[in-house]
Design a protein around this motif. Structure first.
Motif, mmCIF file in Angstrom:
data_model
loop_
_atom_site.group_PDB
_atom_site.id
_atom_site.type_symbol
_atom_site.label_atom_id
_atom_site.label_comp_id
_atom_site.label_asym_id
_atom_site.label_seq_id
_atom_site.Cartn_x
_atom_site.Cartn_y
_atom_site.Cartn_z
ATOM 1 N N GLN A 101 0.841 -1.179 0.000
ATOM 2 C CA GLN A 101 0.000 0.000 0.000
ATOM 3 C C GLN A 101 0.890 1.247 0.000
ATOM 4 O O GLN A 101 2.055 1.202 0.376
ATOM 5 C CB GLN A 101 -0.924 0.021 1.223
ATOM 6 N N ALA A 102 0.313 2.355 -0.431
ATOM 7 C CA ALA A 102 0.979 3.651 -0.392
ATOM 8 C C ALA A 102 -0.052 4.681 0.034
ATOM 9 O O ALA A 102 -1.270 4.437 -0.042
ATOM 10 C CB ALA A 102 1.586 4.003 -1.739
ATOM 11 N N ALA A 103 0.426 5.836 0.465
ATOM 12 C CA ALA A 103 -0.493 6.881 0.921
ATOM 13 C C ALA A 103 -0.027 8.236 0.422
ATOM 14 O O ALA A 103 1.177 8.492 0.288
ATOM 15 C CB ALA A 103 -0.577 6.887 2.449
ATOM 16 N N VAL A 104 -1.011 9.089 0.140
ATOM 17 C CA VAL A 104 -0.749 10.468 -0.244
ATOM 18 C C VAL A 104 -1.388 11.350 0.821
ATOM 19 O O VAL A 104 -2.596 11.253 1.077
ATOM 20 C CB VAL A 104 -1.317 10.791 -1.632
ATOM 21 N N LEU A 105 -0.574 12.198 1.451
ATOM 22 C CA LEU A 105 -1.052 13.103 2.491
ATOM 23 C C LEU A 105 -0.945 14.538 1.982
ATOM 24 O O LEU A 105 0.139 15.004 1.646
ATOM 25 C CB LEU A 105 -0.216 12.971 3.778
ATOM 26 N N VAL A 158 4.272 11.726 0.377
ATOM 27 C CA VAL A 158 4.004 10.431 -0.259
ATOM 28 C C VAL A 158 4.702 9.363 0.567
ATOM 29 O O VAL A 158 5.927 9.399 0.744
ATOM 30 C CB VAL A 158 4.512 10.408 -1.714
ATOM 31 N N LEU A 159 3.927 8.416 1.079
ATOM 32 C CA LEU A 159 4.444 7.330 1.899
ATOM 33 C C LEU A 159 4.393 6.039 1.101
ATOM 34 O O LEU A 159 3.318 5.625 0.645
ATOM 35 C CB LEU A 159 3.630 7.188 3.191
ATOM 36 N N GLY A 160 5.521 5.407 0.918
ATOM 37 C CA GLY A 160 5.569 4.123 0.230
ATOM 38 C C GLY A 160 5.898 2.994 1.176
ATOM 39 O O GLY A 160 6.230 3.207 2.350
ATOM 40 N N GLU A 161 5.803 1.773 0.662
ATOM 41 C CA GLU A 161 6.143 0.566 1.425
ATOM 42 C C GLU A 161 5.345 0.473 2.729
ATOM 43 O O GLU A 161 5.890 0.187 3.807
ATOM 44 C CB GLU A 161 7.656 0.530 1.718
ATOM 45 N N LEU A 162 4.032 0.716 2.642
ATOM 46 C CA LEU A 162 3.163 0.629 3.826
ATOM 47 C C LEU A 162 2.558 -0.764 3.915
ATOM 48 O O LEU A 162 2.112 -1.337 2.922
ATOM 49 C CB LEU A 162 2.046 1.673 3.740
ATOM 50 N N ALA A 163 2.545 -1.265 5.130
ATOM 51 C CA ALA A 163 1.925 -2.580 5.338
ATOM 52 C C ALA A 163 0.411 -2.474 5.399
ATOM 53 O O ALA A 163 -0.313 -3.353 4.926
ATOM 54 C CB ALA A 163 2.457 -3.221 6.627
ATOM 55 N N ASN A 164 -0.104 -1.368 5.956
ATOM 56 C CA ASN A 164 -1.548 -1.199 6.069
ATOM 57 C C ASN A 164 -1.862 0.283 6.222
ATOM 58 O O ASN A 164 -0.966 1.135 6.312
ATOM 59 C CB ASN A 164 -2.103 -2.009 7.254
ATOM 60 N N ILE A 193 -4.677 17.744 7.529
ATOM 61 C CA ILE A 193 -4.113 16.721 6.645
ATOM 62 C C ILE A 193 -5.252 15.873 6.095
ATOM 63 O O ILE A 193 -6.135 15.423 6.834
ATOM 64 C CB ILE A 193 -3.099 15.831 7.397
ATOM 65 N N GLY A 194 -5.212 15.631 4.787
ATOM 66 C CA GLY A 194 -6.118 14.684 4.147
ATOM 67 C C GLY A 194 -5.317 13.503 3.630
ATOM 68 O O GLY A 194 -4.216 13.672 3.083
ATOM 69 N N ILE A 195 -5.838 12.295 3.814
ATOM 70 C CA ILE A 195 -5.083 11.072 3.501
ATOM 71 C C ILE A 195 -5.875 10.224 2.508
ATOM 72 O O ILE A 195 -7.059 9.933 2.722
ATOM 73 C CB ILE A 195 -4.815 10.244 4.777
ATOM 74 N N SER A 196 -5.220 9.832 1.424
ATOM 75 C CA SER A 196 -5.798 8.855 0.482
ATOM 76 C C SER A 196 -4.858 7.662 0.414
ATOM 77 O O SER A 196 -3.625 7.818 0.476
ATOM 78 C CB SER A 196 -5.985 9.473 -0.914
ATOM 79 N N ILE A 197 -5.408 6.483 0.290
ATOM 80 C CA ILE A 197 -4.652 5.234 0.337
ATOM 81 C C ILE A 197 -4.698 4.565 -1.029
ATOM 82 O O ILE A 197 -5.764 4.435 -1.652
ATOM 83 C CB ILE A 197 -5.202 4.279 1.407
#
Length: 814
Positions: free
Chosen positions: A411-415, A466-472, A504-508
């Motif tokens: 998973q990845a996330a955009v904040l 941008v957060l990469g390499e997310l487990a959940n 902060i807004g977060i999309s996964i």
């Protein structure tokens, strides 16, 4: 008879040898030598011709003697003092050659009156003496020998005429010619080498044959002297000439080696010779010793691998494994003796060094150039205040993170982060305090992120993480909580203390979408919901926002339907030169949805690329542009170049260039009226395939421009290798060009680089007069945007083209 045949065989081989040398070294001197020896060969061949009558004997004698004399005359012409001066050539040909030939043939054919012979002898002798005094006065021995030869020859001939033996005068003429050539031979080469001395002694002996032979006729009974003995001097002359040519080659090679040595030793750039197999350095010049700091002995105990860091060893072996004798490579990192590193370009080619094949290497230090390049690239892709990636680099990093997440099933996330009420700080305490506060915030947030995460500034107080390499999903929530916590403590700046909060807004990924643009929009919407809820918090994308996936499906369905019927439309954005001339139109694709209204290309084209619709959409745009252009031309409107964007996926189709050719051929459109717009990332992605397609189209006359310049930070190193004529500066640069701490210097650098590559520059998205004036000051070539002309539907273009008011002039400062 046998002697003549043997002489012919030997001379024939000599002529073949001289001719083969001439093929490899064609000079005027050698040409005269070859002609001379051919005439000597003709002399001996004439002696083999049987004569059945008195007239036939005279003809054979004339041919034999004339050929021998002309051979000597050709040898004379090989001397530069005669050949390279028109006066010397004329004097030799008309003053010596022609009178002598008249004398020879007059005597052979039995002329009865002596006065023509006296006249020719006088002219020949006078011409020879004049030749010596006019052209050889600088060499006293040479002109003395020539003067003596013609003086003795003239006296000899006159005595022969008095004694009624004019045939002896022919021997005198031959004596004069060959002795003169001996003197000129020394005059030309002026060295006491084996070849020169052999040739000169042979020529002197050849000249002496004629008076000695005449003397022997009186003193030695006939038949006592072998006939072949008289021909020995000719062979000495021939071998001497060949040795002289070989000596010239050795001398030239020696001079070349000395010249190379001096060039190598005194060249300002570092140079060395290395073994191509072991990479051992065999010899270096002074510049290398000075530049690298190693002594000459240390260099000669090193290999190329000792100058490069260990991570380059594989590249070294690969570079030197090819068979190409000439290589240009770099930049490479080289280590100097003091431990510092420099960036260098290397040019190498194979040479023969001390009997073996080696590589000659020239080094150019490009450290300053590389640092400037890296600085410009960093400025183009990073925010000048905070040093964070800007929107352009953010997009590239997002693509990489999403691609990695898709590849490994992560998973990845955009904040999307926005500082709450930050405008009040700027208004109350000034921009200097606000900038310092921003830097403190960035430092705190960066300390809470990993090296693999991307933290970018996209606006005044707007950021994206941008957060990469997310487990959940929980990992993204923990990071958001940590970020808010890091800025919750007061920030000290310029003796002031600021309480900062953020929303902060977060999309996964992939739950809230798989496209970077979709994820950004969703996170941005969630951030605004957090701000509206009071700020200082983070929110995930709601189900309402996530329902945009349904919109994606609807757009895909409608695009497929529009390709078969109606719903696609091209609008046109005029482009002007800085003096107000309308130069071209840019075609912009629009999707007219019955419920969603007119949809811009940046909203549906990513969907088209993802769902495999971009190629048919591109074909529709190509056909429509060609058709519309021909329709306007049929109405007598001035033909304008029309540009339109092309997806990288279209370039990857091997028949794309053929498709463009088919479209313009079918409509009858001049390919020069087409301009294909590619993004900078397109140029970088799959570069060999893209470059091949671009070159094929450029050969047809199609123009190319690079849009959104700055989106790929490695493009500058090879942009000049592609058939691009124009760079289009991204509107994000133009937007802030006139702001303090804005993009003015970046745009200035881009325009300077483009002009340095011979490219024109277009400024996009010009909305204000101050932006236009900045672009004008920086030397931008073309501009387009709402300030100059609106985006027009095709039906309105005809009326607009009839307008004569130049928008650029209209918005110029008065």
């Amino acid at each position: 008879m046998k002697n003549e045949v043997l002489d012919i065989l030997i001379l024939g081989l000599l002529v073949v040898l001289f001719a083969s040398i001439y093929r490899k070294r064609a000079t005027a001197r050698l040409r005269c030598w070859v002609a001379g020896w051919i005439l000597v060969l003709l002399h001996f061949a004439a002696l083999l011709i049987p004569a059945v009558s008195g007239w036939g004997q005279e003809l054979v004698a004339s041919l034999s003697v004339s050929a021998l004399f002309l051979s000597g005359l050709c040898f004379l012409f090989s001397a530069p003092v005669i050949l390279e001066t028109s006066a010397g050539s004329a004097l030799t040909a008309l003053g010596i050659g022609l009178p002598a030939l008249i004398y020879i043939n007059y005597v052979v054919f039995g002329g009865a009156h002596p006065w023509p012979l006296y006249a020719t002898v006088t002219v020949t002798t006078a011409s020879g003496i004049m030749l010596a005094w006019r052209f050889c006065r600088g060499r006293s021995r040479v002109w003395a020998v020539i003067t003596l030869a013609f003086s003795l020859g003239g006296i000899w001939t006159a005595v022969s005429l008095v004694r009624h033996a004019p045939d002896q005068g022919i021997l005198a003429l031959l004596f004069e010619v060959f002795l003169t050539f001996a003197a000129l031979y020394w005059f030309d080469f002026r060295r006491t080498s084996t070849g020169v001395l052999t040739a000169i002694l042979g020529l002197v002996a050849w000249a002496a044959v004629f008076p000695i032979g005449l003397l022997c006729d009186y003193l030695v009974p006939a038949g006592q002297i072998p006939p072949g003995l008289w021909n020995v001097p000719k062979y000495f002359v021939a071998f001497g000439m060949i040795l002289t040519l070989l000596e010239d080659e050795f001398l030239a090679a020696g001079r070349a080696i000395e010249h190379y040595r001096l060039l190598f030793a005194a060249h300002p750039h570092p140079m060395w010779v290395q073994d191509p197999e072991t990479l051992r350095i065999l010899e270096v010049n002074d510049a290398a010793v000075t530049h690298y700091g190693y002594t000459r002995e240390e260099f000669q105990s090193m290999t190329l691998g000792d100058l490069r860091p260990t991570e380059d060893l594989g590249a070294i072996l690969k570079e030197n494994s090819g068979t190409n004798p000439t290589k240009l490579s770099g930049p490479w990192r080289h280590r100097r003796k003091d431990g510092s590193y420099i960036q260098v370009d290397m040019a190498s080619h194979r040479i023969d060094y001390k009997g073996r094949t080696c590589s000659f290497v020239l080094i150019q230090d490009v450290t300053d150039r590389q640092q400037l390049h890296e600085q410009l690239v960093h400025q183009a892709h990073h925010d000048t205040l905070t040093g964070l990636p800007n929107r352009l680099l953010l997009e590239d990093r997002m693509q990489q993170s999403l691609a990695q997440a898709a590849r490994y099933g992560q998973q990845a996330a955009v904040l999307c982060l926005d500082l709450d009420r930050f405008k009040q700080i700027n208004d109350s305490f000034g921009h200097a305090a606000g900038d310092l506060c921003l830097q403190r915030v960035v430092a705190r947030i960066s300390a809470r992120l990993r090296a693999v995460d991307t933290f970018a500034r996209t606006g005044g107080d707007e950021f994206v993480i941008v957060l990469g390499e997310l487990a959940n999903k929980s990992s993204a929530l923990m990071v958001a909580h940590s970020v808010l916590e890091s800025i919750s403590k007061p920030i000290e700046a310029e003796d002031f203390s600021f309480d900062i909060s953020a929303s902060i807004g977060i999309s996964i990924y992939p739950d809230d979408g798989t496209d970077s643009l979709q994820l950004r929009r969703s996170a941005d919407a969630a951030m605004y919901r957090a701000k509206q809820a009071g700020g200082g918090q983070y929110l995930l994308v709601s189900s309402q926002i996530s329902s945009s996936a349904g919109e994606v499906s609807e757009l895909e369905r409608f695009m497929r339907s529009a390709l078969k019927g109606e719903g696609l439309e091209l609008c046109y954005q005029p482009q002007y030169s800085m003096v107000g001339n309308l130069c071209s139109l840019e075609a912009l694709l629009r999707l007219n949805h019955p419920q969603l209204g007119t949809i811009a290309a940046d909203r549906f084209l990513p969907i088209a690329e993802e769902r495999g619709l971009i190629v048919p959409l591109g074909d529709w745009v190509l056909d429509e542009v060609c058709r519309q252009s021909m329709e306007w031309q049929s109405k007598k409107l001035t033909p304008l170049r029309i540009s339109f964007s092309v997806s990288p996926l279209q370039f990857l189709h091997s028949d794309f260039s053929a498709r463009v050719l088919s479209a313009v051929t079918t409509c009858g459109l001049d390919p020069r009226l087409l301009e294909l717009i590619v993004t900078e990332s397109t140029v970088m992605r799959n570069r060999p395939e893209v470059a091949s397609q671009m070159r094929s189209l450029a050969a047809l006359g199609v123009h190319f421009s690079v849009a959104d310049f700055g989106t790929s930070y490695s493009c500058l190193s090879h942009l000049h290798q592609l058939p691009v004529s124009t760079l289009k500066i991204d509107c994000s640069f133009v937007e802030r060009i006139s702001e303090p701490n804005g993009t003015y210097t970046i745009v200035q650098a881009i325009i300077a680089l483009a002009h340095g590559l011979g490219l024109k520059v277009v400024g996009e998205g010009v909305e204000r007069t101050d932006q236009l004036e900045c672009l004008r000051t920086l030397g931008c070539d073309f501009v387009q945007g709402p300030l100059l002309a609106p985006t027009l539907p095709a039906a309105s273009v005809e009326k607009y083209l009839a307008s004569t008011a130049p928008p650029v002039a209209r918005h110029s400062r008065r």
